[in-house]
Design an enzyme around this catalytic site. Structure first.
Site, PDB file in Angstrom:
ATOM      1  N   LYS A  22      41.469  -5.927  21.257  1.00 59.62           N
ATOM      2  CA  LYS A  22      40.878  -4.861  22.070  1.00 59.62           C
ATOM      3  C   LYS A  22      39.369  -5.061  22.210  1.00 59.62           C
ATOM      4  CE  LYS A  22      39.750  -0.708  20.277  1.00 59.62           C
ATOM      5  NZ  LYS A  22      38.586   0.078  20.736  1.00 59.62           N
ATOM      6  N   ASN A  23      38.703  -5.368  21.099  1.00 58.44           N
ATOM      7  CA  ASN A  23      37.247  -5.446  21.111  1.00 58.44           C
ATOM      8  C   ASN A  23      36.717  -6.728  21.752  1.00 58.44           C
ATOM      9  OD1 ASN A  23      37.006  -2.934  19.936  1.00 58.44           O
ATOM     10  ND2 ASN A  23      36.942  -3.745  17.848  1.00 58.44           N
TER      11      ASN A  23
END
Length: 426
Positions: A22-23
């Protein structure tokens, strides 16, 4: 509102595939704003935050499309683009501030709402503002928006030396993207060193950027006149991998994590080994893997969160869940966010023995937890309550799992695939 119902006590066995990070995916989606040519990302996780970011980019005029079942997303930021990120789309996700750098670099102006997200403490955007000002932007906060434009009639941002007051991941990403199209050289001091920073840098380099030093505390970027499109695979999510490592270690069993990057989890793996779990990593015909095996009661481990490559704050709650049923007493010190013990009260509802004092939590391990209804308070707290439910006696109901959906790609399905008794209910 969806909930998870978990019946604890199952041993976990089998294989699980780790999704894209996600990051890494969020800034890489924003990086598509830096070029008028198409960009293709693969291994993009199916998350609420990713959907929110795509909606934000769509609203600006970026054409985004999903390709196939393996997380392919194409983006095309051809003109015209509306360089505004409205509050309605920004309020649920702090990562939306990542559009600021690309918009300023390519269009020379932007209007970005101050962001929202998990309520785990102060994550001010002042570092972003100071860095952009150092590169020649004028930024004012008006009616809840950052209104930014190039100063002094300039046509481009200017290279600068930027030293942040604290290590900031999104700040480093924003500056790196902005500097890729700035005039001259930018040097980022006290830069974040996370693998997601390195992955973004590798994507930007594939687009034609000139970047050196990514993965260290000093990054050099030589600005170029324009960037082109590329195809890039999002790196595997180390926090999802770490979460599954803790879940298997806490519940026992033998699980192979496909695509897991052990080299991104050194601090977590070291603590798990000290606790008594057996962990090995390698590569087979299907690619990289991490294998975790555990049996019997583990030994409690004290740890202190810090910036990468130290023990990640995003793994604090999950490891605390393991400590709750480990043998002995442990001390957990949180140094990154001041409100990241909000899961403690919910774990106490499951029978955990935890005392907190400011940034320190003392966990007295007990043999078993007892199922109860608990409420998720943020993304990683959600994961810790799932782990606690997996080891608790009886049934646990985890409410407000929309937090979980922000950062974990079909977590309950993956857990069910390795033997957990877990289901999503409306």
């Amino acid at each position: 509102m969806d909930k998870l119902r978990i019946t604890g006590g199952r041993t976990l066995q089998g294989d699980v595939t780790i999704s894209g990070a996600k990051n890494a995916a969020l800034p890489e989606l924003c990086a598509a704003l830096l070029t008028a040519e198409p960009v293709m990302l693969t291994n993009v996780p199916r998350l609420r935050d990713v959907a929110t970011m795509r909606h934000l980019l769509d609203n600006m005029g970026v054409k985004t499309e999903t390709h196939g079942p393996r997380g392919g997303v194409s983006l095309h930021a051809a003109d015209p683009i509306n360089p505004e990120a409205p509050y309605e789309l920004v309020k649920t996700m702090r990562a939306s501030v990542l559009v600021l750098g690309p918009l300023l670099a390519r269009y020379g102006h932007a209007r970005v709402s101050l962001p929202g997200g998990c309520a785990i403490g102060s994550r001010p955007v002042d570092q972003h503002i100071k860095g952009m000002q150092a590169m020649g932007a004028e930024i004012a906060v008006e009616h809840g928006y950052m209104v930014a434009r190039l100063a002094g009639g300039r046509s481009r941002l200017q290279g600068a030396r930027i030293t942040t007051d604290m290590v900031t991941v999104t700040g480093t990403e924003n500056f790196m993207m902005a500097a890729a199209l700035a005039q001259g050289e930018t040097v980022l001091e006290n830069a974040a060193q996370e693998p997601e920073i390195t992955d973004l840098a590798e994507m930007l380099i594939a687009m034609g950027a000139k970047i050196e030093g990514h993965g260290s505390s000093r990054i050099h970027i030589q600005g170029v006149d324009q960037l082109h499109g590329c195809t890039h695979q999002v790196v595997a999510d180390r926090i999802e991998a770490g979460t599954f490592l803790c879940a298997v270690a806490a519940t026992g069993g033998d699980v192979l994590l496909r695509h897991g990057r052990a080299d991104h989890l050194d601090a977590v793996i070291e603590k798990l080994r000290e606790a008594g779990a057996h962990i090995e990593s390698g590569r087979d015909e299907q690619g990289l893997f991490i294998r975790v095996q555990a049996s019997g009661r583990l030994k409690a481990q004290s740890f202190r969160t810090t910036e990468y490559p130290g023990f990640p704050t995003d793994m604090q709650a999950q490891f605390m869940a393991l400590n709750c049923i480990a043998q002995g007493t442990s001390t957990v010190t949180e140094t990154i966010f001041e409100n990241r013990f909000m899961h403690v009260n919910e774990m106490v509802r499951l029978g955990a023995r935890i005392q907190t004092d400011g940034k320190v939590a003392v966990v007295e391990g007990i043999e078993r937890l007892s199922g109860a209804t608990v409420m998720a308070t943020d993304l990683r707290a959600s994961a810790s309550l799932v782990i606690a439910g997996l080891v608790a006696e009886g049934e646990t109901m985890v409410d407000r799992i929309y937090h979980l959906d922000r950062g974990y790609d079909q977590m309950e399905e993956k857990l069910r695939g390795i033997g957990a008794d877990i289901e999503r209910i409306k």
